[in-house]
Design an enzyme around this catalytic site. Structure first.
Site, mmCIF file in Angstrom:
data_model
loop_
_atom_site.group_PDB
_atom_site.id
_atom_site.type_symbol
_atom_site.label_atom_id
_atom_site.label_comp_id
_atom_site.label_asym_id
_atom_site.label_seq_id
_atom_site.Cartn_x
_atom_site.Cartn_y
_atom_site.Cartn_z
ATOM 1 N N HIS A 179 0.811 -1.229 0.000
ATOM 2 C CA HIS A 179 0.000 0.000 0.000
ATOM 3 C C HIS A 179 0.844 1.278 0.000
ATOM 4 C CE1 HIS A 179 -3.082 -2.901 1.416
ATOM 5 N NE2 HIS A 179 -3.965 -2.077 0.924
ATOM 6 N N GLY A 228 -0.818 -2.123 -5.863
ATOM 7 C CA GLY A 228 -1.602 -3.235 -5.310
ATOM 8 C C GLY A 228 -3.007 -2.801 -4.939
ATOM 9 N N HIS A 229 -3.159 -1.561 -4.566
ATOM 10 C CA HIS A 229 -4.484 -0.992 -4.313
ATOM 11 C C HIS A 229 -4.568 0.332 -5.052
ATOM 12 C CE1 HIS A 229 -8.132 0.416 -2.626
ATOM 13 N NE2 HIS A 229 -8.164 -0.440 -1.619
ATOM 14 N N HIS A 282 -11.817 -7.287 -5.844
ATOM 15 C CA HIS A 282 -12.077 -6.367 -4.737
ATOM 16 C C HIS A 282 -12.791 -5.116 -5.265
ATOM 17 C CE1 HIS A 282 -10.886 -3.383 -1.634
ATOM 18 N NE2 HIS A 282 -11.046 -4.415 -0.840
ATOM 19 N N GLU A 334 -13.750 -9.234 -0.297
ATOM 20 C CA GLU A 334 -14.498 -7.959 -0.364
ATOM 21 C C GLU A 334 -14.806 -7.647 -1.823
ATOM 22 O OE1 GLU A 334 -11.624 -5.444 1.711
ATOM 23 O OE2 GLU A 334 -12.728 -5.787 3.555
ATOM 24 N N GLU A 350 -19.369 -2.883 0.932
ATOM 25 C CA GLU A 350 -18.565 -2.004 1.774
ATOM 26 C C GLU A 350 -18.943 -0.537 1.528
ATOM 27 O OE1 GLU A 350 -14.364 -2.646 1.448
ATOM 28 O OE2 GLU A 350 -13.920 -0.730 2.417
ATOM 29 N N CYS A 352 -17.067 2.008 1.530
ATOM 30 C CA CYS A 352 -16.107 2.583 0.565
ATOM 31 C C CYS A 352 -16.469 2.207 -0.872
ATOM 32 C CB CYS A 352 -14.695 2.087 0.847
ATOM 33 S SG CYS A 352 -13.970 2.766 2.346
ATOM 34 N N CYS A 418 -10.978 2.396 6.974
ATOM 35 C CA CYS A 418 -11.167 3.055 5.679
ATOM 36 C C CYS A 418 -12.546 3.695 5.549
ATOM 37 C CB CYS A 418 -10.953 2.064 4.550
ATOM 38 S SG CYS A 418 -11.972 0.589 4.669
ATOM 39 N N CYS A 419 -13.579 3.000 6.024
ATOM 40 C CA CYS A 419 -14.938 3.503 5.770
ATOM 41 C C CYS A 419 -15.234 4.800 6.531
ATOM 42 C CB CYS A 419 -15.974 2.428 6.070
ATOM 43 S SG CYS A 419 -15.833 0.982 4.987
#
Ligand SMILES: [Zn+2]
Length: 813
Positions: A179, A228-229, A282, A334, A350, A352, A418-419
């Site tokens: 990340h 990766g994200h 994801h 997810e 989610e 997000c 995160c949310c």
């Protein structure tokens, strides 16, 4: 569930929107984010109208924005301090000593996202105290940045002992879970927001220094890795817009083009991005990437990106989205599920992912100018997204299921946060989704009382909305140009108002309703004609001109495509943009999962100003189904009450459902009284899901996650117990248990063994079994034993060496 979910925690994510911030001024006219200071090439065909040009003074969104400012932002900042997220920066800056003190390598982003949210919010409500707090955080972040621009507190603090996700060297594990680029992406987004809010460049300079490090280290002819994200793709496009330096745009494009093929679908690396035509993996990563592809396509005119995201959108909207607008149906990764795999109780959705879905649909609108993207956006915004934050602004959902047995409740925070931090930055910018502009065309996409300012090529226009939306479909628009001139006003007529709840065949109205929206211009009726979902008014406008649209807002019954197994023989209720649910406190015996609502029942409703901050409550006569024996079901008439889905889970944990059976045969009746169902349950590990044991819901198999189950994960290789205390001493001689086992990607397996003990006085004595204690997968494991009269039965379960176990049902006779 389970092991992959936890991996997934590295994974879920957030992002911001392009409607960002602008100088304290209104309107678009600038490219992509509408916030460019420098002249940059390319832009969306349609331009955003930023939230700073929109003043909402309604009693729905304005309340939310105020609560976000007064409660959510300070609350989340406090949590960042309390949990060590701020301390990580202090240690990295050399101001404190110690090890990295939070769980995940991406925890830095929560601080960035809250600064971003605070920056937006300060443009709506001046707040010198908040600004001072933000300034001190920014100074700290600057000190935590390494001299060459790299910023990642975990490695800076821990060096060789960095988190296992981080790897030994910079970028080494970027494609996996480090990340590093994700963190820098959020840093850039926050820094641009802060610059626009305050005019101060200190944070922006930190972000530029970090982005320069990225451009130096990664790219063609250098280290070639994909994030990766995803998130940095968007952020680099934004930094290009901000600085005019094309290397950032090139870097963002590089990060898209270097992805795939033959990687993991989990992070959309299974194919080159231009060869992707289905929504997979994801869901937050995915939708951020699709939004980033839209941004970079708009800037570079790359049609192959647009083709890909158009196809992916068709796939998602016709096969993979919930009626609430939520995406990402499975907790396993997810992720998006298979086509039509939309389970309700285990729906992941989610928070997000809802935000990311709004970003993505918004950008597709900016590319194509079709109102259908707003039909999806509005559905997501008012339902799946809003459910993610409580009315009080200090409790959050991470997953947003459509059905609960009482195992769900909003939480003040999560170890993977995160949310909540994403909510802080999304809410204050919501006004930016209401309008858009293309040359001399004004788009009205969403509805709420308030005003907006538009700068046309040859005129300035104020547009005032008068409405009580979403409670009422009466919309009045007062158009006030600075001078009389010709331009176009395009008002979106929502799909739900013209019998098209979603732009696909995934959901349709089961009932018929033929009344059309009524349109008036300066009180004269105008025929309804739609152009890409818009009612178009193209004329010479003068001060005082008025558009009046009446959207009928009847209660509608929605049915899902027959291929959605989970919604078979069920209906959902909608009114306007809001999806409804039945929740326990409003219904007979605090139960709702056993209710039936026939299609011919007359539904009525009323607005209740003091109920859950004001909402329109719906009711109708339904049936209450309960078992009288294993084979007999009785139903009795009962009033069924419904509230908007976003408002559930404010009155304690209990049953909730969006989809209600439309006939008795498909009801899920209350269990008949049995020894098990009248027992009190206890366990070696307490959980709300214990109720699964005696709910008489027989799973389809050991991995049937559409019903509730109980598990011990992540415990393994230990002996655990479950206990039934009977309502009264009873003779028992057999038992059967259905084990949970979520397969090779999950954390649970059938147990190594089990036994039963009965209570005699204060001691537990093993039963004398007449048959072996079977351990069966995908069916009941049974045992018979010599009859005993007892008050309580205890099951001891030996967990496997390398896995955990779980139980879906346990009955006793
Ligand atoms: Zn999240």
């Amino acid at each position: 569930m389970i092991s992959r979910i936890v991996l997934g925690f590295g994974v879920e994510r957030q992002r911001r929107q392009l409607v960002g911030i602008l100088t304290a001024f209104f309107i678009c006219s600038a490219p992509i984010m509408g916030q460019s200071q420098k002249q940059t090439a390319g832009s969306y065909p349609i331009q955003p109208v930023l939230f700073t040009a929109v003043n909402l003074n309604d009693n729905f969104w304005a309340q939310r924005i105020k609560t976000n400012h007064d409660v959510t932002i300070p609350f989340a900042l406090g949590k960042c301090k309390e949990t060590g997220r701020v301390k990580n920066f202090e240690i990295a800056a050399g101001l404190k000593t110690g090890d990295f003190c939070t769980e995940f390598t991406f925890d830095d982003t929560d601080v960035y996202k809250i600064i971003e949210g605070a920056s937006y919010s300060m443009q709506i409500s001046k707040d010198p105290a908040l600004e001072a707090q933000v300034d001190s955080l920014i100074a700290l972040i600057g000190k935590a940045q390494e001299p060459d621009g790299y910023i990642y507190t975990n490695r800076t603090i821990m060096g060789d002992r960095a988190h296992e996700w981080a790897g030994k060297k910079r970028w080494e594990k970027e494609e996996d879970l480090s990340h590093e680029l994700y963190n820098i992406g959020h840093l850039i987004e926050a820094a641009v927001a802060h610059y626009h809010a305050t005019g101060k460049k200190d944070f922006l300079n930190i972000a530029i220094k970090a982005a320069d490090r990225v451009c130096e280290d990664l790219g063609p002819g250098k280290l070639q890795v994909y994030p990766g994200h995803q998130i940095i793709e968007l952020a680099m496009a934004k930094l290009y817009q901000e600085t005019g330096n094309k290397k950032y745009l090139d870097e963002g494009k590089f990060f898209l083009d270097v992805r795939g093929p033959n990687g993991d679908p989990y992070n959309q690396a299974h194919k080159k991005v231009v060869d992707q035509h289905e929504a997979v993996g994801h869901s937050v990563r995915a939708a951020y990437m699709y939004a980033g592809m839209a941004d970079i396509a708009a800037l570079t005119q790359d049609a192959s990106y647009i083709k890909a995201i158009d196809d992916i959108w068709e796939d998602a909207v016709s096969k993979k989205i919930y009626v609430t607008g939520g995406i990402g149906s499975t907790g396993n990764g997810e992720a998006f599920g298979e086509a039509y795999e939309l389970p309700n109780m285990s729906a992941y959705n989610e928070t997000c992912a809802s935000i990311a879905n709004v970003y993505w649909n918004y950008r597709l609108f900016l590319l194509h100018g079709d109102a259908k993207y707003f039909d999806v956006l509005e559905r997501t915004l008012y339902n799946a997204f809003l459910s993610g934050v409580s009315l009080t602004g200090d409790k959050f959902f991470y997953p947003n299921p459509l059905e609960s047995h009482g195992q769900h409740a909003r939480s003040p925070w999560f170890s993977c946060a995160c949310c909540p931090s994403n909510v802080t930055r999304f809410i204050p910018s919501v006004g930016g989704y209401f309008y858009a502009q293309k040359d001399k065309s004004i788009y009205v996409n969403l509805f709420a009382q308030g005003t907006a300012q538009f700068k046309l090529p040859d005129n300035s226009v104020t547009l005032e909305q008068k409405t009580n939306y979403p409670w009422d479909g009466d919309l009045q628009f007062l158009v006030t140009p600075q001078k009389t001139s010709s331009f176009e006003v395009r008002v979106r007529i929502p799909g739900w108002a013209v019998n098209k709840p979603i732009p696909s065949d995934l959901y349709s109205f089961e009932d018929t309703f033929t009344e059309q929206p009524k349109v008036f211009l300066n009180d004269k009726p105008v025929a309804l004609t739609l152009d890409h979902g818009y009612m178009v008014f193209n004329r010479k406008w003068k001060k005082g001109d008025r558009i009046h649209i009446q959207l009928p807002m009847p209660l509608r019954r929605v049915q899902a495509n027959a291929k959605v197994e989970a919604d078979k023989d069920k209906l959902a209720i909608e009114r306007g943009p809001l999806v409804y649910c039945a929740e326990w406190p409003d219904n007979k015996d605090n139960r709702v999962l056993n209710l039936v609502l026939s299609p011919d029942v007359k539904l009525t409703g009323e607005y209740k100003p003091d109920f859950l901050k004001g909402l329109y409550e719906v009711k109708g006569m339904g049936q209450f189904a309960s078992r009288t024996s294993a084979t007999e079901v009785k139903t009795e008439d009962t009033e069924v009450k419904l509230i908007p889905y976003y408002a559930w889970a404010h009155r304690g944990a209990g049953e909730m459902t969006v989809w209600l059976p439309d006939k008795k045969g498909s009801a899920q009746p209350l269990p008949a009284p049995t020894i098990a169902s009248t027992s009190k349950i206890s366990a070696s590990h307490k959980a709300r899901t214990l109720m699964a044991l005696n709910d008489q819901m027989v799973p389809k198999n050991s991995n049937d996650q559409s019903i509730i189950f109980y598990h011990w994960w992540p415990m393994k290789d230990t002996v655990q117990w479950l206990q039934y205390d009977f309502a009264k001493a009873t003779a028992v001689s057999s038992a059967k248990v259905y084990w949970f086992d979520d397969g090779p990607f999950g954390g649970c397996r059938i147990p190594a063994g089990w036994k039963l003990l009965y209570k005699s006085g204060e001691t537990w004595i093993p039963v004398k079994n007449k048959t072996p204690f079977e351990v069966t997968k995908d069916g009941f494991s049974t045992v018979s034993f010599e009859s005993i009269n007892t008050d309580a039965l205890r099951m001891e379960i030996t967990l496997p060496k390398e896995h955990s176990s779980g139980v879906m049902e346990w009955s006793v006779e």
